[in-house]
Design a protein around this motif. Structure first.
Motif, PDB file in Angstrom:
ATOM      1  N   GLY A   1      48.963  80.363  57.785  1.00  0.00           N
ATOM      2  CA  GLY A   1      47.855  79.452  57.546  1.00  0.00           C
ATOM      3  C   GLY A   1      46.563  79.850  58.207  1.00  0.00           C
ATOM      4  O   GLY A   1      45.607  79.079  58.219  1.00  0.00           O
ATOM      5  N   LEU A   2      46.483  81.062  58.760  1.00  0.00           N
ATOM      6  CA  LEU A   2      45.249  81.487  59.412  1.00  0.00           C
ATOM      7  C   LEU A   2      44.230  81.914  58.361  1.00  0.00           C
ATOM      8  O   LEU A   2      44.570  82.649  57.426  1.00  0.00           O
ATOM      9  N   PRO A   3      42.983  81.443  58.470  1.00  0.00           N
ATOM     10  CA  PRO A   3      41.974  81.829  57.486  1.00  0.00           C
ATOM     11  C   PRO A   3      41.784  83.341  57.466  1.00  0.00           C
ATOM     12  O   PRO A   3      41.740  83.990  58.507  1.00  0.00           O
ATOM     13  N   SER A   4      41.687  83.899  56.260  1.00  0.00           N
ATOM     14  CA  SER A   4      41.487  85.338  56.146  1.00  0.00           C
ATOM     15  C   SER A   4      40.057  85.721  56.518  1.00  0.00           C
ATOM     16  O   SER A   4      39.809  86.815  57.003  1.00  0.00           O
ATOM     17  N   ASP A   5      39.107  84.835  56.291  1.00  0.00           N
ATOM     18  CA  ASP A   5      37.709  85.093  56.644  1.00  0.00           C
ATOM     19  C   ASP A   5      37.031  83.744  56.859  1.00  0.00           C
ATOM     20  O   ASP A   5      36.624  83.091  55.907  1.00  0.00           O
ATOM     21  N   GLN A   6      36.901  83.343  58.104  1.00  0.00           N
ATOM     22  CA  GLN A   6      36.368  82.021  58.405  1.00  0.00           C
ATOM     23  C   GLN A   6      34.914  81.889  57.977  1.00  0.00           C
ATOM     24  O   GLN A   6      34.483  80.799  57.588  1.00  0.00           O
ATOM     25  N   THR A   7      34.156  82.957  58.031  1.00  0.00           N
ATOM     26  CA  THR A   7      32.752  82.894  57.621  1.00  0.00           C
ATOM     27  C   THR A   7      32.649  82.596  56.126  1.00  0.00           C
ATOM     28  O   THR A   7      31.860  81.745  55.701  1.00  0.00           O
ATOM     29  N   VAL A   8      33.454  83.286  55.319  1.00  0.00           N
ATOM     30  CA  VAL A   8      33.455  83.044  53.875  1.00  0.00           C
ATOM     31  C   VAL A   8      33.888  81.619  53.585  1.00  0.00           C
ATOM     32  O   VAL A   8      33.297  80.934  52.731  1.00  0.00           O
ATOM     33  N   ASP A   9      34.918  81.137  54.301  1.00  0.00           N
ATOM     34  CA  ASP A   9      35.380  79.762  54.110  1.00  0.00           C
ATOM     35  C   ASP A   9      34.268  78.762  54.405  1.00  0.00           C
ATOM     36  O   ASP A   9      34.017  77.836  53.620  1.00  0.00           O
ATOM     37  N   ARG A  10      33.592  78.933  55.533  1.00  0.00           N
ATOM     38  CA  ARG A  10      32.516  77.998  55.902  1.00  0.00           C
ATOM     39  C   ARG A  10      31.404  78.004  54.870  1.00  0.00           C
ATOM     40  O   ARG A  10      30.890  76.946  54.482  1.00  0.00           O
ATOM     41  N   GLU A  11      31.025  79.181  54.398  1.00  0.00           N
ATOM     42  CA  GLU A  11      29.947  79.280  53.408  1.00  0.00           C
ATOM     43  C   GLU A  11      30.352  78.619  52.097  1.00  0.00           C
ATOM     44  O   GLU A  11      29.541  77.933  51.461  1.00  0.00           O
ATOM     45  N   ALA A  12      31.609  78.820  51.688  1.00  0.00           N
ATOM     46  CA  ALA A  12      32.091  78.213  50.447  1.00  0.00           C
ATOM     47  C   ALA A  12      32.113  76.691  50.554  1.00  0.00           C
ATOM     48  O   ALA A  12      31.745  75.975  49.609  1.00  0.00           O
TER      49      ALA A  12
END
Length: 257
Positions: free
Chosen positions: A111-122
């Motif tokens: 369950g660890l985000p693969s890319d937290q920056t991309v997640d936040r932007e999305a």
């Protein structure tokens, strides 16, 4: 070019009632298709088949040229985003957390985000597109029906999937937010994504690239919003209670009394 999504000859029955009768639909890449028709035409049932939530008795659904059942659950969730009716959430969950659920298919092992920056932007873009940034820290239980609908839309947008399925996305939405939705869906299509939306609001449906008109479980016609044949079938399935006309360079629906 292989369609983004395709249904071929779908047959669905509930008991003795036939809901879909050899229904077929082709969703090209980078197009917004509005699915319209009278109540009971089978629109939501067809959408559930497209999303893989309902298995037809016969016929087949293909996603990017591959049979839907051949996709793994995670692959499908990354490729096809779904917004259904009557979505519910934990009343104490914040709007931001509810929208963040749309990023679950992109999370890695444990369950660890693969890319937290991309997640936040999305997530932030989805909140903005749904006009819900102002309510990001509010709880789901404190929202109105229209606001909840917009959060559900944001969650579907946050997936950033190549194919987006929306079943009655403008339910409970006022006119400004219906306009915003149309702008967002047009943008998504221009970005190369494929959108299918069930719409009862015919003026909004005529803003889509294509219309697919249903009646009694069949897709009677699918074609450009500018196609006179589509307009004639659209008027017919609604018993000529409406007429499609060109006003100031755009198609409008005129009630017929």
């Amino acid at each position: 070019m292989t369609p983004a999504l395709q249904a071929m000859g779908l047959q669905v029955s509930y008991g003795e009632r036939v809901v879909l009768r050899e229904a077929s639909l082709t969703v090209p890449r980078g197009r917004w298709v509005a699915l319209v028709g009278p109540n009971g035409a089978g629109k939501s049932t067809l959408m559930r088949c497209l999303a893989g939530l309902l298995a037809p008795a016969s016929g087949q659904v293909s996603l990017q040229g591959k049979v839907l059942q051949a996709w793994s659950g995670r692959q499908r969730a990354r490729t096809l985003s779904w917004m259904g009716q009557d979505v519910v959430a934990d009343p104490d969950m914040t709007v931001r957390d509810a929208v963040a659920l749309g990023r679950l298919p992109h999370q890695g092992w444990l369950g660890l985000p693969s890319d937290q920056t991309v997640d936040r932007e999305a997530i932030e873009l989805a909140l903005q597109d749904a006009d819900m940034s102002w309510a990001a820290e509010r709880s789901w239980g404190a929202l109105s029906g229209g606001e909840r609908q917009r959060v559900s839309l944001a969650r579907a947008l946050a997936v950033q999937a190549p194919v987006l399925l929306l079943d009655e996305p403008v339910a409970h939405l006022d006119a400004p937010h219906q306009r915003l939705l149309a702008q967002v869906l047009r943008r998504e299509a221009l970005l190369g994504r494929s959108v299918v939306s069930v719409l009862h609001e015919l003026p909004l449906a005529l803003q889509a690239d294509e219309l697919a008109v249903m009646r009694e479980g069949r897709v009677l016609i699918q074609g450009s919003r500018d196609d006179p044949a589509v307009h004639r079938i659209l008027e017919s399935v609604f018993d000529h209670a409406v007429a499609v006309s060109r006003v100031d360079g755009r198609w409008v629906v005129v009630p017929q009394f």
